[in-house]
Design a protein around this motif. Structure first.
Motif, PDB file in Angstrom:
ATOM      1  N   GLN A  53      90.499 -14.951 -15.696  1.00 43.37           N
ATOM      2  CA  GLN A  53      89.546 -15.674 -14.870  1.00 43.37           C
ATOM      3  C   GLN A  53      89.035 -14.804 -13.728  1.00 43.37           C
ATOM      4  OE1 GLN A  53      88.438 -18.705 -15.548  1.00 43.37           O
ATOM      5  NE2 GLN A  53      89.735 -18.828 -17.373  1.00 43.37           N
ATOM      6  N   ASN A  54      87.748 -14.971 -13.436  1.00 39.55           N
ATOM      7  CA  ASN A  54      87.151 -14.229 -12.336  1.00 39.55           C
ATOM      8  C   ASN A  54      87.519 -14.874 -11.004  1.00 39.55           C
ATOM      9  OD1 ASN A  54      85.680 -12.243 -13.831  1.00 39.55           O
ATOM     10  ND2 ASN A  54      84.238 -13.850 -14.435  1.00 39.55           N
ATOM     11  N   SER A  55      87.496 -14.092  -9.958  1.00 37.83           N
ATOM     12  CA  SER A  55      87.774 -14.618  -8.630  1.00 37.83           C
ATOM     13  C   SER A  55      86.601 -15.465  -8.149  1.00 37.83           C
ATOM     14  CB  SER A  55      88.010 -13.457  -7.657  1.00 37.83           C
ATOM     15  OG  SER A  55      86.880 -12.597  -7.628  1.00 37.83           O
ATOM     16  N   ARG A  56      86.830 -16.240  -7.108  1.00 38.72           N
ATOM     17  CA  ARG A  56      85.780 -17.088  -6.580  1.00 38.72           C
ATOM     18  C   ARG A  56      84.727 -16.264  -5.851  1.00 38.72           C
ATOM     19  NH1 ARG A  56      88.967 -22.337  -3.966  1.00 38.72           N
ATOM     20  NH2 ARG A  56      89.905 -23.079  -5.934  1.00 38.72           N
ATOM     21  N   ILE A  57      83.519 -16.817  -5.833  1.00 32.43           N
ATOM     22  CA  ILE A  57      82.428 -16.156  -5.123  1.00 32.43           C
ATOM     23  C   ILE A  57      82.655 -16.302  -3.622  1.00 32.43           C
ATOM     24  CG2 ILE A  57      79.938 -16.161  -4.717  1.00 32.43           C
ATOM     25  CD1 ILE A  57      79.559 -17.167  -7.543  1.00 32.43           C
ATOM     26  N   GLY A  58      82.613 -15.193  -2.882  1.00 34.38           N
ATOM     27  CA  GLY A  58      82.856 -15.201  -1.452  1.00 34.38           C
ATOM     28  C   GLY A  58      81.668 -15.748  -0.660  1.00 34.38           C
ATOM     29  N   TRP A  59      81.918 -16.011   0.616  1.00 34.36           N
ATOM     30  CA  TRP A  59      80.843 -16.561   1.445  1.00 34.36           C
ATOM     31  C   TRP A  59      79.751 -15.531   1.689  1.00 34.36           C
ATOM     32  CZ3 TRP A  59      79.784 -14.205   6.078  1.00 34.36           C
ATOM     33  CH2 TRP A  59      80.768 -13.358   6.603  1.00 34.36           C
ATOM     34  N   GLN A  60      80.098 -14.236   1.707  1.00 34.56           N
ATOM     35  CA  GLN A  60      79.059 -13.222   1.862  1.00 34.56           C
ATOM     36  C   GLN A  60      78.108 -13.234   0.675  1.00 34.56           C
ATOM     37  OE1 GLN A  60      82.351 -12.618   1.835  1.00 34.56           O
ATOM     38  NE2 GLN A  60      82.979 -11.330   3.584  1.00 34.56           N
ATOM     39  N   ASP A  61      78.671 -13.379  -0.528  1.00 31.54           N
ATOM     40  CA  ASP A  61      77.824 -13.451  -1.720  1.00 31.54           C
ATOM     41  C   ASP A  61      76.938 -14.691  -1.689  1.00 31.54           C
ATOM     42  OD1 ASP A  61      79.039 -11.129  -2.867  1.00 31.54           O
ATOM     43  OD2 ASP A  61      80.759 -12.363  -3.427  1.00 31.54           O
ATOM     44  N   ALA A  62      77.495 -15.796  -1.228  1.00 36.37           N
ATOM     45  CA  ALA A  62      76.714 -17.035  -1.168  1.00 36.37           C
ATOM     46  C   ALA A  62      75.553 -16.901  -0.179  1.00 36.37           C
ATOM     47  CB  ALA A  62      77.616 -18.207  -0.778  1.00 36.37           C
ATOM     48  N   ILE A  63      75.790 -16.247   0.952  1.00 36.27           N
ATOM     49  CA  ILE A  63      74.730 -16.058   1.949  1.00 36.27           C
ATOM     50  C   ILE A  63      73.617 -15.164   1.391  1.00 36.27           C
ATOM     51  CG2 ILE A  63      74.198 -15.028   4.196  1.00 36.27           C
ATOM     52  CD1 ILE A  63      76.907 -15.985   5.168  1.00 36.27           C
ATOM     53  N   ILE A  64      74.011 -14.073   0.739  1.00 29.98           N
ATOM     54  CA  ILE A  64      73.011 -13.175   0.152  1.00 29.98           C
ATOM     55  C   ILE A  64      72.190 -13.897  -0.905  1.00 29.98           C
ATOM     56  CG2 ILE A  64      72.684 -11.084  -1.199  1.00 29.98           C
ATOM     57  CD1 ILE A  64      73.409 -10.562   1.682  1.00 29.98           C
ATOM     58  N   LEU A  65      72.864 -14.707  -1.735  1.00 29.47           N
ATOM     59  CA  LEU A  65      72.161 -15.459  -2.773  1.00 29.47           C
ATOM     60  C   LEU A  65      71.181 -16.453  -2.151  1.00 29.47           C
ATOM     61  CD1 LEU A  65      71.784 -16.151  -5.754  1.00 29.47           C
ATOM     62  CD2 LEU A  65      73.726 -17.727  -5.562  1.00 29.47           C
ATOM     63  N   LEU A  66      71.584 -17.104  -1.058  1.00 21.95           N
ATOM     64  CA  LEU A  66      70.698 -18.055  -0.375  1.00 21.95           C
ATOM     65  C   LEU A  66      69.492 -17.342   0.219  1.00 21.95           C
ATOM     66  CD1 LEU A  66      70.135 -20.905   0.693  1.00 21.95           C
ATOM     67  CD2 LEU A  66      71.581 -20.367   2.677  1.00 21.95           C
ATOM     68  N   LEU A  67      69.722 -16.179   0.841  1.00 20.40           N
ATOM     69  CA  LEU A  67      68.611 -15.428   1.441  1.00 20.40           C
ATOM     70  C   LEU A  67      67.626 -14.950   0.371  1.00 20.40           C
ATOM     71  CD1 LEU A  67      70.503 -13.315   4.146  1.00 20.40           C
ATOM     72  CD2 LEU A  67      69.075 -15.342   4.502  1.00 20.40           C
ATOM     73  N   VAL A  68      68.146 -14.476  -0.744  1.00 19.55           N
ATOM     74  CA  VAL A  68      67.273 -14.023  -1.824  1.00 19.55           C
ATOM     75  C   VAL A  68      66.466 -15.192  -2.390  1.00 19.55           C
ATOM     76  CG1 VAL A  68      67.257 -13.079  -4.173  1.00 19.55           C
ATOM     77  CG2 VAL A  68      68.684 -12.030  -2.427  1.00 19.55           C
ATOM     78  N   THR A  69      67.106 -16.343  -2.517  1.00 21.40           N
ATOM     79  CA  THR A  69      66.392 -17.527  -3.003  1.00 21.40           C
ATOM     80  C   THR A  69      65.273 -17.928  -2.052  1.00 21.40           C
ATOM     81  OG1 THR A  69      68.433 -18.294  -4.070  1.00 21.40           O
ATOM     82  CG2 THR A  69      66.665 -19.895  -3.767  1.00 21.40           C
ATOM     83  N   LEU A  70      65.557 -17.936  -0.751  1.00 21.96           N
ATOM     84  CA  LEU A  70      64.528 -18.274   0.231  1.00 21.96           C
ATOM     85  C   LEU A  70      63.390 -17.262   0.209  1.00 21.96           C
ATOM     86  CD1 LEU A  70      66.722 -19.415   3.277  1.00 21.96           C
ATOM     87  CD2 LEU A  70      65.373 -20.852   1.738  1.00 21.96           C
ATOM     88  N   ALA A  71      63.737 -15.973   0.102  1.00 26.40           N
ATOM     89  CA  ALA A  71      62.701 -14.938   0.058  1.00 26.40           C
ATOM     90  C   ALA A  71      61.820 -15.094  -1.176  1.00 26.40           C
ATOM     91  CB  ALA A  71      63.353 -13.557   0.080  1.00 26.40           C
ATOM     92  N   GLY A  72      62.434 -15.411  -2.315  1.00 22.11           N
ATOM     93  CA  GLY A  72      61.646 -15.619  -3.524  1.00 22.11           C
ATOM     94  C   GLY A  72      60.718 -16.811  -3.416  1.00 22.11           C
ATOM     95  N   LEU A  73      61.215 -17.906  -2.833  1.00 26.38           N
ATOM     96  CA  LEU A  73      60.364 -19.088  -2.648  1.00 26.38           C
ATOM     97  C   LEU A  73      59.227 -18.807  -1.680  1.00 26.38           C
ATOM     98  CD1 LEU A  73      63.106 -21.879  -2.499  1.00 26.38           C
ATOM     99  CD2 LEU A  73      61.607 -21.291  -4.412  1.00 26.38           C
ATOM    100  N   ILE A  74      59.502 -18.043  -0.634  1.00 27.29           N
ATOM    101  CA  ILE A  74      58.447 -17.669   0.328  1.00 27.29           C
ATOM    102  C   ILE A  74      57.366 -16.844  -0.365  1.00 27.29           C
ATOM    103  CG2 ILE A  74      57.962 -16.260   2.374  1.00 27.29           C
ATOM    104  CD1 ILE A  74      60.664 -17.165   3.477  1.00 27.29           C
TER     105      ILE A  74
END
Length: 312
Positions: free
Chosen positions: A281-302
């Motif tokens: 099993q893979n380890s859980r996604i860290g909060w740093q990864d979640a923040i980067i994913l959120l920022l990339v999503t916002l940038a793409g929507l913009i």
């Protein structure tokens, strides 16, 4: 015993007759050089993925999600300025991640314009895509009738076709650049394990993993075969004999791969393999990864919103 005359030559590139002409390249040596180049490139890519960098520190599952999302964004954008602004940001991220910028650019833009351009070429012409002429190639002075098909009197490159071709090449090039940046910053094994996050069948993932692992074993075996042959004939066998050896080597390698696959299967069976693949099993996604994913999503929507605004 004396050395053969050809072995004591100071310039082996000259032909044996001494006329000074260049000999044809050695077929075995070229093949061996290609094999070594393949192994070097694969090892170099793994070394890049193991470096300390921005993208290397992200979870592989997050990178796969970002890749899919950004591919959708790139293909939804219809403004060239936004596309290339995104591309330069991607290059900046690659530099920040210590990726070889020259390799990122060369892998894409030395190939994509050629193959994609060939596909786009007919759409540039007004005979395929009518539009405003940009460059008149030929004027026939009267319309051409080929059976039931009627063609304009002029053959020209249209502005609409040229703009559409540039847009398509840009989209394809930037999309491939995204994939190149992902592969250079992610180890192959981590990428395969990330596929399980998207419910890819386990047997498919394991097959890819074993294929990737044992292809290097077979390539190394082929390198040893070619190196042994080169050491025995010193590159003096005729080209026809060299090609015959390459064909025999490929056949022998095919038989060896089949034998190896059977041995691996019986070894797995002896260790309890019953057809069910178990993957750690893979380890859980860290909060740093979640923040980067959120920022990339916002940038793409913009970017999508900005494209709609500019389109209005």
């Amino acid at each position: 015993m004396e050395l053969p005359s050809w072995l004591s030559e100071t310039n082996p590139a000259l032909c044996r007759c001494g006329c000074g002409g260049r000999r044809k390249g050695n077929f075995i040596e070229k093949t061996l050089r290609d094999i070594v180049g393949f192994l070097h490139e694969a090892v170099f890519s793994e070394e890049i993925a193991m470096r300390e960098g921005f993208l290397q520190n992200l979870d592989s599952r997050v990178k796969v999600i970002m890749l899919i999302f950004l591919l959708v964004v790139v293909n939804l954008i219809s403004h060239l300025s936004l596309l290339w602004a995104f591309y330069f940001i991607l290059l900046a991220v690659a530099v920040f991640s210590h990726l070889p910028l020259r390799q990122v650019i060369a892998r894409v833009w030395l190939v994509i314009p050629l193959f994609t351009g060939i596909m786009v070429l007919p759409a540039l012409l007004n005979w395929v895509r009518p539009g405003e002429p940009f460059w008149v190639i030929w004027n026939f002075k009267h319309p051409l009738n080929i059976g039931s098909l009627s063609l304009p009197a002029t053959l020209a490159v249209t502005k609409q076709g040229l703009w559409g071709g540039i847009m398509l090449v840009s989209r394809v090039g930037i999309s491939v650049s995204l994939a190149v940046v992902l592969t250079l910053s992610t180890r192959w094994m981590d990428f395969l394990r990330a596929l399980r996050f998207f419910y890819v069948p386990r047997i498919f993932v394991v097959t890819l993993e074993m294929t990737y692992r044992y292809i290097f074993v077979l390539i190394t075996s082929m390198e040893e075969m070619f190196l042994a042959r080169k050491a025995r004939d010193a590159g003096q066998s005729p080209p026809k004999e060299q090609r015959r050896f390459v064909a025999a080597a490929v056949g022998g390698l095919l038989g060896k791969s089949q034998q190896m696959s059977e041995e691996i299967y019986w070894a797995m069976t002896a260790r309890g393999y019953t057809g069910e693949i178990r993957i750690s099993q893979n380890s859980r996604i860290g909060w740093q990864d979640a923040i980067i994913l959120l920022l990339v999503t916002l940038a793409g929507l913009i970017m999508i919103v900005a494209d709609k605004v500019l389109g209005g």
